[in-house]
Structure formats: structure tokens, C-alpha cells
Design an enzyme around this catalytic site. Structure first.
Site, PDB file in Angstrom:
ATOM      1  N   ASP A  70       7.429  29.418  35.720  1.00 14.90           N
ATOM      2  CA  ASP A  70       8.852  29.458  36.079  1.00 14.90           C
ATOM      3  C   ASP A  70       9.555  28.140  35.796  1.00 14.90           C
ATOM      4  OD1 ASP A  70       8.607  32.071  37.116  1.00 14.90           O
ATOM      5  OD2 ASP A  70       7.890  31.279  39.034  1.00 14.90           O
ATOM      6  N   ASP A  76      12.098  35.221  40.311  1.00 13.69           N
ATOM      7  CA  ASP A  76      10.748  35.541  39.854  1.00 13.69           C
ATOM      8  C   ASP A  76      10.160  36.565  40.825  1.00 13.69           C
ATOM      9  OD1 ASP A  76       8.115  35.183  38.573  1.00 13.69           O
ATOM     10  OD2 ASP A  76       7.625  34.178  40.450  1.00 13.69           O
ATOM     11  N   ASP A  87       8.408  29.910  41.696  1.00 10.71           N
ATOM     12  CA  ASP A  87       7.370  29.137  42.375  1.00 10.71           C
ATOM     13  C   ASP A  87       6.241  28.693  41.459  1.00 10.71           C
ATOM     14  OD1 ASP A  87       6.426  31.894  42.142  1.00 10.71           O
ATOM     15  OD2 ASP A  87       4.752  31.234  43.387  1.00 10.71           O
TER      16      ASP A  87
END
Length: 659
Positions: A557, A348, A553
Site C-alpha cells: 500500500d 485497502d 497498512d
């Protein structure tokens, strides 16, 4: 960096975790430390009986030798007999039953020494196995020792020591230089470096000051701190670490599950083979009973899979313990094995590859002033703003060592900018639209810089200063969520490890994603992604590359973390949902731990392969030798138990696998 919030995962109380890890909980069973000590005493008595019986036999003291061998049988076979009888009551067969039957068989053919040696070595190997696994568990259980039992708390204006269980949220405790922090909290006064290695694996102390978080189990440097409690002892980060690792130990790796399913049918097969080895030569070829029975007992000993059964837990638990000490939390033995399959890694962007915090990246002064003067001027106006760009400017000014004085007559224009008076002159900061209707000198130069910086995926604003002689653009400030300092190096390390594809996933525009991806050195960038699109992309990557690790995080996600072969959450920046969903947690938000955990998992898999090869190889060699050249029972006993001890020690080597 902060470890994950203690509220994010199911949590036993600190007392329960402490009890289980120290071997005092009722559920501990054979792993209980007291049981190990008792078994060790029994092993010592079995050795006394074995050696004494052998000496008495050499001296032709027949009665004494049998009495001493009886001592070896009783104490060497006590725990195995109990386990074997328990298996029979459940209509099952296990390795303990095999060993007891083999020892009784040796006794029946008048070879008490061989049977006594078998029981002694078998019980000794069990103790060594327990020591190996217990050492792995104690390496993690020692974390509980990091938390002090008492805290120095302010009560009615005085400082008194009270048990940590009696400290409530909102209380203030004091920590002196060199002391361990008893509970999680926020610093209300004081400044000190804090050694967080015990919790996060960070190699150097971290500077802490008023407003920063500190965590139970960490150690202060040279300063004293007053800290307001934010979490009780049961909810602290250290208690959560213990629980996560404890839960990981409870999960069995895929290899271990296979071996567990394999043990009972294998034990039954060995018993069947032993009976056949007795019956067939007697019935078909008329062989003498004594050598036939002796060979069958030797086969039973050689074919017992003790080493195979212990090969996986010794390695996997050692790997989990080593990772925990380095700030990497595996949630199970399965996860340790799954990490070794990873061939592609997807990151990410925001908060993972980047710091997740807007920062001032460029200060371009126009005219005679320098960058420091430009930042100080802008910070004076933006000090009164709550906008994230304003806060980034003020942080940068403070980092440059400049004192920030608030401007007068502050005004914020929504969606455009801010203005205020500094030293009698009006200072305006905003986007180009803020100055569209104004006559601003050098605005063209400023807008050229804005376009250049926007092409680099930065947010750019113009700074102007107005006085009696008119308004003039004095500079341009640019902001971005910057790449983590270690990100590019981590990507390079992953490729050096043989990771075939490194990708970046982001919900930002393609332009922003491409600029950040080029800086990070990833192979591909996928932009404008919603959570469901991230999941689809992870599945596509798995179809193309096999095992995929997803590093994230945020809440958005979590679906991708769950879908990936290996979900890795950032422990400090991670949201509750991400931490709950992930298979691995990086306690210090350190991307550099990802190559480490992949190397550790691959080393663990290699260790498992070696252990299984040793176990099966020893069985095959001994069985072939028994059938081919008549290997003696004492040598089969030594080979069998020696391979068991060898795989235990080989697995224990993983405890030293540091980052």
C-alpha cells in the site's frame, strides 16, 4: 490495539523530545517558558508606566508623566525593539519594526500616551499569542508526563525501582493496579484491563493477559502484571508519538507559508505608504505637519498585519494537539489542510477494511450434532496444526468456552487436510479433494454447503467422522478475513460527510472483493491489483474527484499512500513502510477516526478562513475610517491589537475538538 512500532519513523531520543517539549532545549528560543514569564513581567511594568503616566498627566505633573511614559516605552518596546533591530541587521522589515516606528512617531508629535498604549497592547498581544500556541504545544508535551521515570524491575530475585533509562530489553518489570506502565513490553504473567486512551484514544479499557502487548504511558485497572521489556525508553511508542507530533508542529501549513512570504513585502509596503502619507500632503497640499504625521502613524498601526500572521499557527497547532489526544497523528500542518480537500476515499481491503486475520465464520452441522460440538471436534484435531485455518478453529472453540483436547495419531496431508483420533474415532478435516477417493456418507450434502459458502467468498472445509460403521460427513466449516465491525458504519459516515466516492482496493480476486465490498457498502471495488496498479488507480481517482485519501497498512500500500492527496496508515496493523509513507497515522487501528479527522480538518480550514477574514477586514475598516473620518490613534491601536487577540482565541478553540 497496538500503536505503531517505534522503529518505523526517524526518532529523536526521549530526552531530546522531552527537552524540546518542556521548553528547556536551547533551540526553543522565544517559545521558552522562562522568556514568556519575563515578557509577561515587562508587560505588567509597561502597564504600570502607562497608567501612572496618564494619572500624572491629568494632575499636570509633566516631569513625572514623561518619566512614567518612559517606563512604558522601555518595557513595552523592549522585545519589539530587539526584534526590529535584528530585522534591520538582516536588511529586512517586519511587524515589530512597524510598531516601534509608530510608537516613536507618536512620541515625536507629542503624543506619548498613544505610543505607550500601542507598545503595551502590542507586547500584551504577543504574550497572549505565545500562550495560545504554547498551550497547544503543552497539550502534546504533557504526553511525556504519562511515562513514569522509574520501573519496578526484577534484579537477583527481588523487585527494585530503577530509572527507565537503565531498563534493558528482556528485563521484567511489575506494574501494580492503578499504576502507569513505564515501558513497552509483553505480558509474561497476570491479567488486567488497561486504559490506553492516553496513547490510542480508545474510549474504553482493553483486556490484557499473558502474551499481549502493553505500552508505556497506559494505565492498569484492577490487576497486576509482570511484563518483559521489548523496547527501550528511547524507542517506546510514547516517545515515537511525541516525535511524530513534534515534527508535525515544525511543518508549516500552506496558508502559513504564504503569509510568511507575504510579511516582509507587506511591511515594506506599509512603511512606504506611511512615508507617502507624510510627504504627499505636505508637498502637494501644504497640510500642517502635526496632523499629517499623526494620521500617517495611525495608518501604520492600522495596516500592520499582526493578526494575519498569527491566524494560521494558532489554529493549526491547536488542531494537531486535539487530534493527537484522540489517537490521530498528523505529520504536519500541511496535512491538516490537505485533509480538508478530500472528496474520495480508497480503502485497502486486507488488514484495513478487514481485520487481517482469518476467522471461523460458519459452522454448519449435518445430522444431530450442533455447531458447538462440531467446532469442539474439529479443534481437537487442529490443535496440533500450525495452519492459519486450524488456528482460527481453535480460537473460535476457546471463545465458545470449550476446552480443546488434542487428538491422537495426528497426520497432516499437505494441500488437502488433517486427520486424528478423538475418543477412538478418526476425524478428518479438509477440502473436497481430500475425500475424493473415500466412501463418505452425506458427502453430497456437505459439498452443497461448501459451494454455497464459497459463493460468499469463504474458504470451506468438510469435517468427517469414521468409526466401525463407516465414515460420515458431520459438518462444514467456513473461514474468511471478516470485515471490521465498524467498517460499514464508517463508510456510511463518510458519505454523510459529503465524500462523493468510497472505493475498496484489493489484490484478491474479483469474487472475493465483490462479496466484501457489498458487505461494507462501498461504491466500487477494484480487484486483482498489484502495487503499481493501485498507484495508477489513485491518480485516476484524483483526476475524477480531486482530493483522494488512501487508507492502508501493508508494504504493497505504501506507493499508493505516497501518491494520494492524503495517506492514512493503520497504526497497529501497519507495516514500517506504510507508517513511514503515510501523512496521518491512526494509533488504535480505529477506522472511526477517519470521519473525525476529516471533520477536524474542515473545521480548521473554516477557522483559518474566519481568522484571515477578521484580520484583513479589521485592516480595511480601520484604513478606510482613518482616511474618511480621521480615526484617532488610540482607537486604531485597540482595533489592531484586539483583532490579533481575537484570532488567537478563535484558533485556540480547536483544542476542544474531540472525537
Amino acid at each position: 490495539m497496538p500503536p505503531p512500532d517505534a522503529d518505523t519513523l526517524p526518532l529523536h531520543t526521549a530526552t531530546e523530545a522531552d527537552a524540546r517539549l518542556r521548553g528547556t532545549a536551547p533551540s526553543q528560543g522565544p517559545d521558552d517558558a522562562a522568556a514568556w514569564r519575563l515578557e509577561a513581567v515587562f508587560v505588567a511594568l509597561a502597564l504600570v508606566g502607562l497608567v501612572g503616566g496618564l494619572v500624572a498627566e491629568w494632575q499636570d505633573w509633566t516631569a513625572a508623566s514623561w518619566a512614567l511614559y518612559a517606563v512604558a516605552y522601555v518595557f513595552g518596546g523592549w522585545f519589539g525593539l530587539r526584534a526590529g533591530l535584528a530585522a534591520l541587521r538582516n536588511l529586512t522589515a517586519d511587524i515589530d519594526l512597524l510598531m516601534i516606528l509608530a510608537a516613536l512617531g507618536a512620541l515625536a508629535i507629542g503624543a506619548p500616551f498613544e505610543g505607550a498604549m500601542l507598545l503595551f497592547l502590542f507586547s500584551l498581544s504577543n504574550v497572549l499569542q505565545n500562550v495560545a500556541i504554547g498551550r497547544s504545544r503543552r497539550a502534546i508535551g504533557a504526553l511525556m508526563e504519562l511515562r513514569p521515570d522509574a520501573a519496578r524491575v526484577e534484579r537477583d530475585g527481588t523487585w527494585v525501582e530503577v530509572p527507565v533509562e537503565q531498563v534493558a530489553i528482556g528485563d521484567v518489570f511489575r506494574v501494580l493496579p492503578g499504576d502507569r506502565v513505564p515501558l513497552d513490553g509483553v505480558i509474561v504473567s497476570g491479567r488486567s484491563e488497561v486504559d490506553q486512551a492516553s496513547l490510542t484514544g480508545e474510549s474504553v479499557p482493553v483486556g490484557k493477559a499473558e502474551g499481549d502487548e502493553v505500552f508505556g504511558g497506559t494505565t492498569l485497572g484492577g490487576g497486576a502484571l509482570d511484563v518483559r521489556v521489548t523496547k527501550t525508553a528511547a524507542d517506546s511508542a510514547i516517545a515515537r508519538v511525541i516525535t511524530m507530533v513534534e515534527d508535525a508542529q515544525a511543518q508549516k501549513a500552506d496558508t502559513q507559508r504564504l503569509i510568511d512570504r507575504f510579511e516582509q513585502p507587506y511591511a515594506l509596503a506599509v512603511i512606504g505608504m506611511t512615508l507617502a502619507a507624510i510627504a504627499l500632503p505636505l508637498v502637494l497640499w501644504g497640510d500642517p505637519f502635526r496632523p499629517t504625521f499623526y494620521r500617517a502613524m495611525t495608518l501604520m498601526v492600522a495596516a500592520s498585519p499582526c493578526a494575519l500572521v498569527i491566524s494560521t499557527p494558532a489554529a493549526v497547532l491547536s488542531a494537531i494537539a486535539a487530534a493527537a489526544r484522540s489517537g490521530v497523528l498528523f505529520k504536519g500542518g500541511v496535512t491538516v489542510e490537505e485533509a480538508a480537500r478530500v472528496r474520495a476515499v480508497a480503502f485497502d481491503k486486507t488488514g484495513t477494511l478487514t481485520a487481517g486475520e482469518t476467522r471461523l465464520t460458519d459452522a454448519v452441522a449435518l445430522g444431530g450434532g450442533g455447531a458447538d460440538a462440531l467446532v469442539a471436534l474439529a479443534a481437537a484435531v487442529q490443535a496440533r496444526s500450525e495452519h492459519h485455518l486450524a488456528r482460527a478453529t481453535v480460537r473460535d472453540a476457546e471463545a465458545r468456552g470449550q476446552s480443546v483436547a488434542e487428538a491422537e495419531h495426528f497426520v497432516a496431508v499437505a494441500g488437502r487436510g488433517v486427520e486424528g483420533t478423538v475418543a477412538g474415532r478418526t476425524v478428518r478435516i479438509g477440502n473436497p479433494a481430500f475425500f475424493a477417493d473415500r466412501d463418505v456418507a452425506c458427502l453430497g450434502d456437505a459439498l452443497t454447503e461448501v459451494e454455497r459458502l464459497r459463493a460468499q467468498a469463504r474458504t470451506a472445509v468438510v469435517v468427517t467422522e469414521a468409526g466401525p460403521d463407516g465414515e460420515r460427513a458431520v459438518g462444514v466449516l467456513a473461514f474468511a478475513d471478516v470485515l471490521r465491525p465498524s467498517a460499514r458504519e464508517v463508510v456510511a459516515q463518510l458519505k454523510a460527510l459529503g465524500i462523493e466516492h468510497v472505493a475498496m482496493l484489493t489484490g484478491d480476486t474479483a469474487e472475493v472483493g465483490a462479496a466484501m465490498a457489498a458487505e461494507a457498502g462501498v461504491d466500487a471495488v477494484y480487484a486483482d491489483l498489484l502495487p503499481e496498479a493501485k498507484v495508477a488507480l489513485i491518480r485516476d481517482l484524483e483526476a475524477r474527484w480531486g482530493g483522494v485519501a488512501m487508507v492502508g497498512d501493508g508494504v504493497n500500500d505504501a506507493p499508493a499512500l505516497a501518491a494520494a492527496t492524503l495517506g492514512i496508515a493503520m497504526g497497529g496493523a501497519g507495516t514500517d513502510v506504510a507508517l513511514e509513507t503515510a501523512d496521518v497515522v491512526l494509533m488504535a487501528d480505529d477506522l472511526g477516526k477517519i470521519p473525525y479527522l476529516l471533520r477536524l480538518s474542515r473545521r480548521t480550514r473554516r477557522t483559518l478562513a474566519v481568522n484571515i477574514a477578521i484580520s484583513l477586514g479589521a485592516i480595511v475598516v480601520m484604513v478606510v475610517t482613518i482616511l474618511g473620518v480621521g480615526l484617532a490613534l488610540p482607537l486604531a491601536v485597540v482595533g489592531h491589537e484586539g483583532s490579533t487577540v481575537l484570532v488567537s482565541l478563535n484558533g485556540l478553540r480547536l483544542l476542544g475538538a474531540r472525537d
